[in-house]
Design a protein around this motif. Structure first.
Motif, short mmCIF file in Angstrom:
data_model
loop_
_atom_site.label_atom_id
_atom_site.label_comp_id
_atom_site.label_asym_id
_atom_site.label_seq_id
_atom_site.Cartn_x
_atom_site.Cartn_y
_atom_site.Cartn_z
N VAL A 1 -34.51 86.28 8.54
CA VAL A 1 -34.20 85.32 7.61
C VAL A 1 -32.91 85.68 6.96
N CYS A 2 -32.28 87.03 7.03
CA CYS A 2 -31.19 87.61 6.56
C CYS A 2 -30.14 86.71 6.90
N PRO A 3 -29.07 85.84 5.82
CA PRO A 3 -28.08 85.27 6.18
C PRO A 3 -26.76 86.20 6.40
N MET A 4 -26.96 87.50 6.21
CA MET A 4 -25.88 88.21 6.42
C MET A 4 -26.07 88.96 7.71
N GLY A 5 -27.16 88.89 8.50
CA GLY A 5 -27.60 89.50 9.66
C GLY A 5 -27.82 91.25 9.50
N GLU B 1 -22.86 94.40 2.98
CA GLU B 1 -22.92 93.00 3.41
C GLU B 1 -24.14 92.57 2.45
N CYS B 2 -25.18 93.02 2.10
CA CYS B 2 -25.90 92.59 1.40
C CYS B 2 -25.66 91.66 0.15
N ILE B 3 -25.89 90.47 -0.02
CA ILE B 3 -25.52 89.71 -1.13
C ILE B 3 -26.64 89.65 -2.05
N THR B 4 -27.58 90.48 -1.88
CA THR B 4 -28.98 90.01 -2.63
C THR B 4 -29.43 88.80 -2.72
N CYS B 5 -29.69 88.09 -1.90
CA CYS B 5 -30.15 86.73 -2.13
C CYS B 5 -31.61 86.70 -2.03
N ALA B 6 -32.24 88.07 -1.85
CA ALA B 6 -33.47 88.25 -2.08
C ALA B 6 -34.54 87.54 -0.67
N LEU B 7 -33.89 86.89 0.30
CA LEU B 7 -34.73 86.03 1.03
C LEU B 7 -35.69 86.86 1.88
N CYS B 8 -35.15 88.31 2.12
CA CYS B 8 -36.22 89.08 2.82
C CYS B 8 -37.25 89.41 1.92
N ILE B 9 -37.13 89.31 0.59
CA ILE B 9 -38.31 89.70 -0.17
C ILE B 9 -39.19 88.63 0.10
S1 SF4 Z 1 -31.03 90.43 0.08
FE1 SF4 Z 1 -32.11 90.63 2.06
S2 SF4 Z 1 -31.81 88.55 2.90
FE2 SF4 Z 1 -30.50 88.74 1.61
S3 SF4 Z 1 -28.44 89.46 2.34
FE3 SF4 Z 1 -29.52 91.36 1.38
S4 SF4 Z 1 -30.82 92.19 3.02
FE4 SF4 Z 1 -30.14 90.10 3.70
#
Ligand code: SF4
Ligand code: SF4
Length: 518
Positions: free
Chosen positions: A284-288, A298-306
């Motif tokens: 699911v990670c948009p940053m790969g 790279e992690c934008i802390t979008c929390a989708l991995c949560i």
């Molecule tokens: S919060 Fe999780 S899904 Fe979002 S960019 Fe970081 S690692 Fe990827």
């Protein structure tokens, strides 16, 4: 337990902290899988609000009377005014905008020091538009697997039509984005009509074209590369985080050793963590990236991995939060617990009691942890600037006078021996209504003033109409009889007053005279 065997995803992190590829390596495509969960819902909400604000604001009306534009938010470059609902900013009041920018900066420090890169993950225009472009991509090409299959497959009529549709809609979004931007600089309904009929100024079309191209390129084509390579914020944010800042964290103190065959491993007497290595968080990670590699630029802390991992934990009947927002101090404390004080590898059984529950020693996040001296300082500073701006805004003058003394000549001696000085008097009527301003001289005994080019009789006071929301410039001569002159540089005041509103302003000017005139 093999509940997840069917749903395990063969996803590999495109950007891996363990195997960093050169910066100039060709881009590897990322096909983020659709996530669902509370953070995803929150992101939908933020996206709807931010895009709604951006696209709709220029269409809001605000009645300022017949002498001012009725667009609620307008940057009127031609007349050098900025309108924001009931607030009108003149060029010399630009410090309000500067103050707001400083507040935005301090606010960003506050947010980052408490909840990490929340700006990047939720509200940054790049994140929001990429999300929007991904919605279109998923609607047309399908979710992750379908898109990967389509991308890898040969060019067929279907693939061509899907790709053309996707890029066409992306371009429409880009054009709408550029269009919305220029509506902030002119009356939106009028400009929209002109754009559609081809009668708008060339600069309008050029701006829309440039913004269409940048939105399409940055949001549709470059996506995560903007955050990773172009944006300076990922580098700067590191300085703003400390051990009490919340960031998206893979809790390997409970997840490791990861295994897809937990039961087999357990049966063999080996420790096994909660991570079933399903790769849902990677997919699911948009940053790969793979958050299990630890904190990454790279992690934008979008929390989708949560969301993805919580979904997995729900299916497994385990506690949510294997990936969670956590502070470094809590994480470190739990790692010390899981590794017996750092003396061994992670053993998840050390963080659990005999009945499988988390030990009381496990540190959990509490809201009070983010309230610390640093955040109080940021909040105090932010509030102080905000209150200062508000006070200044509520008490600011809407009537001003500025005076420029003629530089050359400084004075003129008239035939009767009296001395005359010339001034440029600027009257600023800063409300959208016409006013009659009374200009009065204070001090400078025996002196009179006259307005050049106006048939106002010479005297110590005159009234003059000023147009709404305008600056009126007057050329004023002040004459003082020779026998009244008390020095080579006497001070006196120009006082301006609106008798209707009782607003007034003063300017202290100097009257110059030659030595011989004293
Ligand atoms: S919060 Fe999780 S899904 Fe979002 S960019 Fe970081 S690692 Fe990827
Ligand atoms: S962290 Fe969660 S989502 Fe990621 S691989 Fe492990 S179990 Fe799956």
């Amino acid at each position: 337990m093999h509940v997840l065997d069917k749903t395990q995803i063969e996803a590999v992190a495109v950007h891996s902290a363990k195997t960093r590829q050169p910066l100039y390596a060709p881009r590897k495509k990322i096909f983020p899988k659709r996530a669902s969960g509370s953070f995803r819902r929150f992101k939908w909400l933020v996206m709807a609000i931010t895009l709604g604000i951006y696209y709709l604001t220029p269409w809001l009306r605000w009645d300022r009377g017949p002498f001012a534009p009725d667009q609620a938010v307008l940057v009127d470059l031609a007349n050098r005014r900025f309108y924001f609902f009931f607030i009108e900013i003149w060029p010399q009041e630009f410090y309000y905008v500067a103050g707001l920018l400083v507040m935005a900066g301090v606010g960003l420090f506050l947010v980052t020091s408490t909840v990490g890169r929340a700006w990047c993950g939720y509200t940054c225009p790049q994140t929001v538009w990429v999300d929007l472009f991904l919605v279109v991509e998923r609607a047309i090409e399908g979710d992750r697997n379908a898109r990967m299959k389509l991308d890898a497959g040969p060019w067929t009529a279907r693939k061509l039509s899907l790709r053309v549709s996707k890029h066409a809609i992306w371009l429409v979004i880009g054009a709408a984005t550029g269009g919305a931007w220029i509506f902030y600089f002119a009356d939106a309904p009028t400009l929209a009509g002109e754009l559609l009929t081809g009668t708008a100024a060339p600069v309008a079309y050029i701006t829309v074209a440039v913004l269409t191209a940048t939105t399409y390129t940055l949001g549709g084509l470059m996506r995560e590369q903007v955050c990773t390579y172009m944006c300076p914020w990922p580098r700067i944010q590191a300085a703003m985080l400390d051990e009490s800042s919340l960031t998206v964290t893979y809790n390997d103190w409970r997840g490791e050793p990861r295994s897809r065959h937990a039961k087999t491993v357990q049966a063999a007497g080996q420790p096994v963590g909660d991570c079933v290595d399903c790769n849902a968080c990677v997919a699911v990670c948009p940053m790969g990236i793979d958050i299990r590699d630890g904190q990454q630029l790279e992690c934008i802390t979008c929390a989708l991995c949560i969301d993805a991992c919580d979904g997995v934990m729900d299916k497994l009947g385990r506690e949510r939060g294997l990936i969670s927002y956590a502070t470094l101090s809590d994480y470190n404390a739990n790692m010390m617990l899981a590794t017996a004080g750092g003396s061994g590898l992670v053993n998840p059984s050390l963080v659990r009691t005999a009945d499988g529950q988390f030990s009381d020693k496990v540190a959990h996040f509490h809201i009070r942890k983010i309230f610390r001296p640093r955040t109080y300082v940021y909040m105090g500073l932010w509030s102080l600037i905000g209150l200062g701006l508000l006070y200044s805004l509520l008490t600011r003058d809407r009537l001003e006078v500025n005076v420029l003394h003629d530089r050359n000549p400084q004075f003129v001696t008239l035939s009767d021996g009296s001395i005359r000085n010339g001034y440029t008097v600027k009257l600023l009527n800063m409300i959208p209504e016409p006013r009659t301003i009374v200009v009065t001289m204070q001090g400078l005994q025996g002196a009179e003033m006259s307005v050049v080019g106006d048939d106002i009789p010479a005297g110590r006071s005159f009234a003059i109409p000023v147009e709404p929301d305008r600056l009126k410039m007057l050329k004023v001569f002040v004459r003082q009889p020779a026998d009244q002159i008390r020095g080579t540089a006497q001070t006196f005041k120009f006082r301006v007053e609106d008798k209707a509103s009782f607003e007034a302003d003063e300017y202290t000017a100097t009257f110059n005279a030659p030595e011989t005139a004293k």
